[in-house]
Write a protein that holds these residues in place. Sequence first.
Motif, PDB file in Angstrom:
ATOM      1  N   UNK A  77       0.805  -1.229   0.000  1.00 39.51           N
ATOM      2  CA  UNK A  77       0.000   0.000   0.000  1.00 39.51           C
ATOM      3  C   UNK A  77       0.834   1.273   0.000  1.00 39.51           C
ATOM      4  N   UNK A  78       2.010   1.236   0.628  1.00 45.65           N
ATOM      5  CA  UNK A  78       2.843   2.435   0.658  1.00 45.65           C
ATOM      6  C   UNK A  78       3.350   2.788  -0.733  1.00 45.65           C
ATOM      7  N   UNK A  79       3.624   1.762  -1.544  1.00 46.95           N
ATOM      8  CA  UNK A  79       4.067   2.008  -2.912  1.00 46.95           C
ATOM      9  C   UNK A  79       2.971   2.708  -3.710  1.00 46.95           C
ATOM     10  N   UNK A  80       1.737   2.233  -3.555  1.00 46.22           N
ATOM     11  CA  UNK A  80       0.609   2.858  -4.254  1.00 46.22           C
ATOM     12  C   UNK A  80       0.429   4.299  -3.782  1.00 46.22           C
ATOM     13  N   UNK A  81       0.499   4.502  -2.485  1.00 43.81           N
ATOM     14  CA  UNK A  81       0.367   5.856  -1.941  1.00 43.81           C
ATOM     15  C   UNK A  81       1.475   6.767  -2.461  1.00 43.81           C
ATOM     16  N   UNK A  82       2.681   6.236  -2.567  1.00 41.87           N
ATOM     17  CA  UNK A  82       3.807   7.031  -3.059  1.00 41.87           C
ATOM     18  C   UNK A  82       3.585   7.478  -4.503  1.00 41.87           C
TER      19      UNK A  82
END
Length: 283
Positions: A38-43
Amino acid sequence: MWFDRSSFLFYDGAMGTMLQSRGLKPGLRPDVMNISSPQTVEDVHRLYIEAGSDIICTNTFGANALVLKSAGYSPEEIIPVAVSAATRAAGDSVKVVLDIGPVGYLLEPLGDLALDKAYALFKEQAVLGEKSGADAVAIETMSDLNEMETAIRAVTENTALPVLAMMTFGKNGRTYTGVTPEDFATLAERLGVAAVGLNCSLAPSEMHETVERLAGSTSLPLIIKPNAGLPDSVTGLYNLTPAEFAQQMTKLAKIGTNKKIIGGCCGTTPEYIRELKKVFSKL
């Protein structure tokens, strides 16, 4: 429709190619990265916002029950976390739009999927998106007018979310099922969408006539999200640079009197949005 004094709003660009450059392996569904990373998508969302996007799309293009089943997930698992990743990046100033793509199967009468089953799939996505806090729904990359109508009705009849509707046209000014810009505009206005447009398939320079026809058929805001040209068969990289893409887009921006939502589809990155914002600030 979110416009203030500006005649342009800026969309984001591609999600899939951005995720591929950040670890999405070939054959895996981008939607699943909402859970696995999820952090990759948020980034990625944050990079588009830093580049100047006023509107970002959730990473949910194929997040319907029929498509996700093969990946071992459900919309109830994917959509809330996808909307959450986007809203964390967006804060208060950027609009978060639930992205809905084609269901993945041809609908009756062109195919075997019943309209009521497709309606139920789109309804589930839209209701989950609204509950999760999306500001609107983007129905994109559609080629079948029946599927577009089914998706719009599923959203408008079951949520209070505005709809941004986009179809994909070829160089001949028709979708691959034969839909014309005029057909699309008539349907979209009748069903009360908030904005209408086209995405994917072509470079900006190849969309001129279709954009003219769409602008001549509706007073609604126009969404224009072309590809970054054509991909190289070996490298997969698209052949238009951000500067070339932005310059081609300026010609589309001058068509009609409609307000416009400008962004990119396959092959575009935050650099393309940044260049669009810079070039369009001078128009």
